[in-house]
Design an enzyme around this catalytic site. Structure first.
Site, PDB file in Angstrom:
ATOM      1  CB  CYS A 113      -0.937   0.001   1.199  1.00  0.00           C
ATOM      2  SG  CYS A 113      -1.928  -1.497   1.326  1.00  0.00           S
ATOM      3  CG  HIS A 238      -3.283   3.058   1.828  1.00  0.00           C
ATOM      4  ND1 HIS A 238      -3.662   2.668   0.558  1.00  0.00           N
ATOM      5  CD2 HIS A 238      -3.564   1.989   2.646  1.00  0.00           C
ATOM      6  CE1 HIS A 238      -4.147   1.439   0.609  1.00  0.00           C
ATOM      7  NE2 HIS A 238      -4.100   1.003   1.858  1.00  0.00           N
ATOM      8  CG  ASN A 268      -6.944  -1.153   0.492  1.00  0.00           C
ATOM      9  OD1 ASN A 268      -6.094  -0.833  -0.328  1.00  0.00           O
ATOM     10  ND2 ASN A 268      -6.615  -1.576   1.704  1.00  0.00           N
TER      11      ASN A 268
END
EC number: 2.3.1.180
Length: 312
Positions: A113, A238, A268
């Site tokens: 990430c 993120h 995500n």
């Protein structure tokens, strides 16, 4: 040249949209359950005929066009991803081949990430050291391929997409010094492992780490750029979970900044999340040319990397 800058950005998402109601037909969940725990409403899911390098190439082509450049102008391609299927050729080489980029150096970075912000720092370093003149930096992931679609705690999170930036030399630095690191002894809190590989995480551990340990690190990234958090026009964290993004942004103290909340419609997307959200903020006019924006990636390996950039 004394530094580097982002010349342009671009993003891409697959056409298929998976709603919370759709997921309720797959696992024991509901729209209310998902929204209350992670803030996600929808996510984009790539089909079996849409590999990661295709998503990456679409985003990269948009960034190149926005910069007014051709593939031949690029001499380094960096792709941040943790969902590459093959070990060789790497994702960057596949993207270069799709776009017709000749003779460029091609490298993948797997920092999950936090991959895009690591790759952006690497591009900045390469340009300032004279190792490259123009760099294509891409974050791309197909998290749907590594999702366990029977696990309601993780499958509701994931989405697919890509974001890209063109980095080039600049008289005045417009990409601030990176602040990066990790907590490797806690690296198992976020995993993509096994055969076939599957995404799993210890959600509470990640939440506590992100909301308690990362705010002072993000503030230090601002200090390295010579700014206070209140000077920021935008914050792009993120896009993991709205319940992480909102308290983390508040604790950073960026009281005048627009905070990216693309997680609500994209889920995500791992390494794609920051360039995807950043590109959308620019496209929407929420931040404009020259605005200082904090980009801060965190997650897998319990790694983090952040820098303040000026909007193209």
């Amino acid at each position: 040249m004394n530094g580097s800058r982002i010349a342009a950005v671009g993003h891409y998402q697959p056409a298929k949209v998976l709603t919370n109601e759709d997921l309720a037909g797959l696992v024991d969940t509901s729209d209310e359950w998902i929204r209350s725990r992670v803030g996600i409403r929808t996510r984009h899911i790539a089909g079996p005929d849409e590999p990661v390098d295709e998503l990456a190439a679409h985003a990269a082509a948009k960034a190149l066009a926005a910069a007014g450049l051709t593939p031949a102008d690029i001499d380094l391609v960096l792709v941040a991803t943790s969902t590459a299927v093959d070990r060789s050729p790497n994702m960057a080489a596949r993207v270069a081949a799709r776009l017709g980029i000749p003779q460029a150096a091609t490298m993948d970075l797997n920092v999950v990430c936090a991959g895009f912000t690591h790759a952006l720092a690497t591009a900045d370093h390469a340009v300032r050291a004279g190792g490259a003149s123009r760099v294509l930096v891409i974050g791309a992931d197909k998290m749907s391929e590594v999702a366990d679609w029977s696990d309601r705690t993780t499958c509701v999170l994931v989405g697919d997409g890509a974001g890209a930036a063109v980095v080039e030399a600049a008289d005045e630095p417009a990409i601030g010094p990176v602040l990066w690191g990790s907590v490797p002894e806690m690296g198992n809190a976020v995993r993509i492992e096994g055969t076939p590989p599957r995404f799993a995480q210890e959600g509470q551990s990640v939440y506590r780490w992100a909301t308690t340990q990362l705010p002072p690190i993000a503030r230090r990234a601002c200090e390295r750029a010579g700014l206070e958090p209140a000077d920021l026009a935008g914050v792009v964290l993120h896009q993991a979970n709205l319940r992480i993004i909102e308290p983390l942004a508040e604790k950073i103290g960026a009281v005048n900044a627009v905070v990216a909340r693309d997680v609500t419609e994209s889920g995500n997307t791992s390494a794609a999340s920051i360039p995807l959200a950043f590109s959308k903020l620019i496209e929407q006019g929420a931040v404009v040319t020259g605005d200082p924006v904090l980009l801060f990636g965190f997650g897998g390996n319990l790694s983090y990397a952040g820098q303040v950039v000026r909007c193209p």
